[in-house]
Write a protein that holds these residues in place. Structure first.
Motif, short mmCIF file in Angstrom:
data_model
loop_
_atom_site.label_atom_id
_atom_site.label_comp_id
_atom_site.label_asym_id
_atom_site.label_seq_id
_atom_site.Cartn_x
_atom_site.Cartn_y
_atom_site.Cartn_z
N UNK A 181 -19.49 7.50 127.47
CA UNK A 181 -18.98 6.76 126.38
C UNK A 181 -18.31 5.59 126.67
N UNK A 182 -17.78 5.34 127.87
CA UNK A 182 -17.00 3.96 128.26
C UNK A 182 -18.08 3.03 128.53
N UNK A 183 -19.06 3.38 129.23
CA UNK A 183 -20.42 2.23 129.29
C UNK A 183 -21.15 2.15 128.17
N UNK A 184 -21.45 3.07 127.43
CA UNK A 184 -22.36 2.81 126.18
C UNK A 184 -21.61 2.18 125.17
N UNK A 185 -20.45 2.77 124.72
CA UNK A 185 -19.86 2.49 123.46
C UNK A 185 -18.61 1.43 123.51
N UNK A 186 -17.89 1.41 124.55
CA UNK A 186 -16.55 0.78 124.81
C UNK A 186 -16.89 -0.59 125.42
N UNK A 187 -17.61 -0.58 126.50
CA UNK A 187 -18.16 -2.02 127.02
C UNK A 187 -19.22 -2.75 126.17
N UNK A 188 -19.22 -3.91 126.10
CA UNK A 188 -19.87 -4.49 125.03
C UNK A 188 -21.51 -4.99 125.42
N UNK A 189 -21.92 -4.26 126.71
CA UNK A 189 -23.00 -4.64 127.02
C UNK A 189 -24.34 -3.85 126.65
N UNK A 190 -24.08 -2.57 126.28
CA UNK A 190 -25.39 -1.50 125.82
C UNK A 190 -25.92 -2.03 124.69
N UNK A 191 -27.25 -2.28 124.75
CA UNK A 191 -27.84 -2.68 123.33
C UNK A 191 -27.80 -1.59 122.37
N UNK A 192 -27.79 -2.11 121.05
CA UNK A 192 -27.50 -1.28 119.85
C UNK A 192 -28.57 -0.16 119.83
N UNK A 193 -29.96 -0.34 120.19
CA UNK A 193 -30.85 0.49 120.35
C UNK A 193 -30.36 1.85 121.14
N UNK A 194 -29.78 1.55 122.22
CA UNK A 194 -29.29 2.72 123.20
C UNK A 194 -28.03 3.44 122.51
N UNK A 195 -27.20 2.54 121.85
CA UNK A 195 -26.04 3.16 121.27
C UNK A 195 -26.35 4.08 120.00
N UNK A 196 -27.31 3.60 119.20
CA UNK A 196 -27.87 4.50 118.26
C UNK A 196 -28.46 5.73 118.83
N UNK A 197 -29.36 5.47 119.89
CA UNK A 197 -29.76 6.87 120.24
C UNK A 197 -28.83 7.77 120.80
N UNK A 198 -27.73 7.09 121.62
CA UNK A 198 -26.93 7.98 122.34
C UNK A 198 -25.64 8.53 121.47
N UNK A 199 -25.43 7.92 119.92
CA UNK A 199 -24.41 8.52 119.21
C UNK A 199 -24.47 9.87 118.89
N UNK A 200 -25.56 10.14 118.37
CA UNK A 200 -25.87 11.70 117.93
C UNK A 200 -25.42 12.59 119.11
N UNK A 201 -25.81 12.20 120.48
CA UNK A 201 -25.59 13.24 121.71
C UNK A 201 -24.23 12.98 121.93
N UNK A 202 -23.74 11.89 121.85
CA UNK A 202 -22.27 11.73 122.14
C UNK A 202 -21.60 12.66 121.22
N UNK A 203 -21.71 12.52 119.97
CA UNK A 203 -20.86 13.54 119.05
C UNK A 203 -21.13 14.72 119.42
N UNK A 204 -22.39 15.34 119.39
CA UNK A 204 -22.78 16.82 119.54
C UNK A 204 -21.96 17.12 121.05
N UNK A 205 -22.27 16.30 122.17
CA UNK A 205 -21.61 16.96 123.16
C UNK A 205 -20.03 16.94 123.17
N UNK A 206 -19.53 16.16 122.68
CA UNK A 206 -17.94 16.21 122.55
C UNK A 206 -17.48 17.45 121.61
N UNK A 207 -18.17 17.68 120.63
CA UNK A 207 -17.86 18.77 119.89
C UNK A 207 -17.94 20.24 120.45
N UNK A 208 -19.22 20.18 121.25
CA UNK A 208 -19.65 21.34 121.93
C UNK A 208 -18.43 21.52 123.13
N UNK A 209 -18.18 20.39 123.98
CA UNK A 209 -17.34 20.64 124.84
C UNK A 209 -16.12 21.15 124.34
#
Lengths: 281, 281
Positions: free
Chosen positions: B138-166
């Motif tokens: 989360x820190x590297x993909x969403x907080x730091x500014x370097x991740x391309x938006x396509x990666x963010x868009x791809x990772x966001x559903x996984x981030x949300x799902x993992x967060x709630x599952x955890x």
């Protein structure tokens, strides 16, 4: 659904079925191989129906009931048929879990063990009662044709949320049950000396968790949702010409074709319906 | 947000805070009143930090971190600030839970109790490791500014799902832990004779479950989501005139104003972004 999404869905569905099936199999091996087997005698054999029926009904069958609308090859079936299958699977799960609870109460009574003292039993009984309530409310509001669409739109987000919360809580309850049982029975050799039964049943616990995770992933992907009634598009364009049909089918004794016009009628409740849609995650 | 929805949100938020606070309080009362208290001596007092830090960090603080974007009075704050708070709370939770795990390992070692034999420990350690991984990603993909938006868009559903599952799995793990501990320590009087400690700690388990249920309800209501960046609307209409600005901000070292144009840039990735949005439920 694009071919790519379809393959992804199939892969996850097969994984879920496999892990769910393994969970049931591991539970059977646990009671048949490591425990005393199955029977209905007021003793340990009767207790053993408890994990078997809980994992089969409350975990596996409930999990399938949750994702049944997601199967793309059922999208050509009527919504009413799919609702009936969803309700039917949940009803079977409810019957199995009620028998599993009876087995435990019967066992406790026969062995003069007090009832309902553990956290597992408190959460477990609560969740069984709420599950039956959810089933009855779902039957009257969504399956029977008499509930007004406004009530359905209002109840849908609650139904979806409750269903997933109950499923998650069931899994937590099963994990507590496994924990409780292993500390009870693994005395010599003790649970902490890593006996095969302990390692095996811990693995069962992980399988159940993974099954839950797969079901949650499948059911929360928006792209895998059943599309809004395809028949209704036809029906609606017919209605565009007929103008009157679009305001029908709101309540009263519905025929099958009227049920199909639900989606058209719902377009009028767009705000509410959209909320309901998105709350399915 | 309409005044009506705002009141509903406030009611649920206050309930969640209250139930979460009560969970922490009950855990403290449990270890201070019913158990031996707190200390760092290799004995029971050290073990007792385990439930206190796990419930405080892994349940309460993680729960708040999950719903922090939903607070309407933060919607005027920058997305970057809210991300930092979200990450900060999760980092605090991670530190507390790591100390709570150290306490248990230390206690086990001092008492010559084997490590990692129970289902609680298997699931618990897995969830701590995955939580730290989720935090780092989360820190590297969403907080730091370097991740391309396509990666963010791809990772966001996984981030949300993992967060709630955890989060859900953490609650299940805590309930297993409570179960395990009560069967260990309640020997005389036994857990099954309904001693005050048993009833009290079962109630703690229910409180934690209710807290989880409230957090899940709050986070899955689409109408309580933080609106898409308001600044970006302005920025986008400026971009309409400038035409070039809209294709900027995709990668590289971003300034603060470039971060604000993310939403505009995302409009180009509409399909992916919409999937990400809806997967937040």
């Amino acid at each position: 659904m694009a071919m790519d999404g379809y393959r992804g869905f199939l892969g996850l569905l097969v994984s879920a079925l496999l892990v769910g099936f393994l969970s049931v199999l591991f539970t059977l091996i646990w009671v048949l191989h490591y425990r005393e087997g199955l029977g209905w005698n007021g003793g340990a054999l009767e207790f053993n129906w408890h994990p078997v029926l809980a994992v089969t009904g409350f975990v596996f069958i409930q999990g399938i009931a949750i994702i049944v609308y997601r199967l793309p090859w059922t999208w050509k079936c009527s919504k009413f048929l799919m609702k009936s299958i969803h309700a039917g699977l949940n009803a079977v799960a409810a019957v199995l879990v009620i028998i599993s609870v009876v087995a435990v109460f019967d066992y406790h009574s026969a062995q003069s063990i007090p009832h309902m003292y553990s956290l597992h039993s408190w959460v477990g009984l609560t969740v069984v009662i709420l599950y039956v309530l959810q089933l009855l409310l779902g039957f009257f509001i969504f399956l029977l044709p008499w509930a007004p669409l406004s009530l359905r739109a209002l109840a849908m987000p609650v139904h979806v949320y409750s269903g997933l919360l109950l499923f998650g809580t069931v899994i937590a309850t099963v994990l507590m049950g496994v924990t409780e049982k292993l500390f009870f029975v693994l005395k010599n050799p003790s649970y902490h000396s890593f006996p095969p039964e302990g390692v095996f049943t811990n693995t069962l616990g992980l399988l159940i968790l993974v099954f839950g995770g797969l079901v949650f992933w499948i059911v929360t992907r928006p792209q895998w949702k059943r599309p809004k009634e395809p028949e209704s598009t036809l029906l609606q364009s017919e209605a565009m010409e007929g103008a009157i049909a679009i305001s029908s089918g709101n309540s009263g004794d519905k025929s099958d074709s009227e049920l199909n016009s639900e989606a058209a009628a719902r377009k009028r409740n767009f705000g509410l319906d959209e909320a309901g849609q998105r709350s399915t995650m």
